[in-house]
Scaffold this active site. Structure first.
Site, PDB file in Angstrom:
ATOM      1  N   HIS A  91       0.831  -1.197   0.000  1.00 12.89           N
ATOM      2  CA  HIS A  91       0.000   0.000   0.000  1.00 12.89           C
ATOM      3  C   HIS A  91       0.870   1.253   0.000  1.00 12.89           C
ATOM      4  CE1 HIS A  91      -3.372  -2.661   1.122  1.00 12.89           C
ATOM      5  NE2 HIS A  91      -4.129  -1.683   0.638  1.00 12.89           N
ATOM      6  N   LYS A 111      -0.815   4.902   4.463  1.00 12.58           N
ATOM      7  CA  LYS A 111      -1.747   3.969   5.105  1.00 12.58           C
ATOM      8  C   LYS A 111      -1.333   3.736   6.548  1.00 12.58           C
ATOM      9  CE  LYS A 111      -4.119  -0.442   4.545  1.00 12.58           C
ATOM     10  NZ  LYS A 111      -5.432   0.192   4.800  1.00 12.58           N
TER      11      LYS A 111
END
Length: 233
Positions: free
Chosen positions: A131, A135
């Site tokens: 990600h 995040k």
């Protein structure tokens, strides 16, 4: 449909754009500094906030008799109390680690493959998720959902980000640039490997799935999943 957006970060802004394109109206855009004024006017709320705000946001929706779609992860230690409140208030609720239509199909593939592979001890499962660097939680909620899907359909009984023990699934989390989300499940043996992978190209798939779930839940009471929304059961 009148929508309350709880969390107005990058995801909230994409949800707003797609909702307006689909003919809906946004009646509340709540961030960390604003109030819930306007929530009672909503037909449905969509929560993409932060873990520390999710429980308050969802609870406020139930108290206002507004069904809620929650895509926030990292708060699930409070899930039972939220489920109890939902039942007490006759609310409508869908919580998912990932609302992407493709990811929810991927969840089904993961479950099915786990059932098949449970018969073959020579293969060991491992997972990787990638990600963007902003995040907050690791591993991702989607990776945890994938691990739970394997656990429910095999002899594995837990997941870990450390060195795995017997019957544990190792999840490797990477944070790279602006990657929206890539999840890979691999079954390795000494002779070959079987791999399934989902790659998100942007945030729009997550947003569209959340809006489709919001459209579906209006007028319904109870706790549902994306399996209900997509008729995958």
């Amino acid at each position: 449909m009148k929508i309350a957006l709880l969390g107005y970060g990058k995801m909230g802004q994409v949800i707003e754009r797609i909702a307006l394109e689909r003919g809906h109206e946004i009646v509340l855009k709540k961030d960390e500094t604003s109030s819930f004024e306007g929530l009672s006017n909503a037909d449905v709320a969509i929560d993409f906030s932060v873990p520390t705000a999710a429980v308050s946001n969802i609870s406020s929706c139930f108290h206002a008799n507004v069904p809620v779609i929650s895509g926030t992860t990292g708060w699930l230690e409070h899930y039972d109390e939220i489920a109890t409140l939902c039942a007490a208030k006759n609310g409508g609720f869908i919580s998912s680690s990932n609302f992407s239509l493709g990811v929810n199909i991927f969840f089904e593939l993961n479950d099915y493959l786990a059932k098949i592979m449970s018969k073959f001890d020579s293969y060991k499962v491992e997972m990787e998720e990638i990600h963007h660097t902003q995040k907050l939680d690791a591993p991702s909620g989607t990776a945890i959902s994938l691990a739970k899907g394997v656990i429910e359909n095999s002899s594995y009984n837990d997941w870990t980000i450390e060195n795995p023990e017997q019957n544990q699934i190792h999840i490797e989390s990477k944070r790279i640039g602006t990657v929206p989300g890539t999840h890979t499940v691999t079954y390795n043996s000494s002779v070959d490997a079987i791999e399934i992978k989902h790659t998100a190209h942007n945030r729009e798939g997550f947003a569209l799935g959340a809006i489709i779930a919001a459209e579906w839940i209006v007028g319904k009471q109870g706790i549902f999943t994306m399996k209900d929304v997509l008729n995958l059961k």
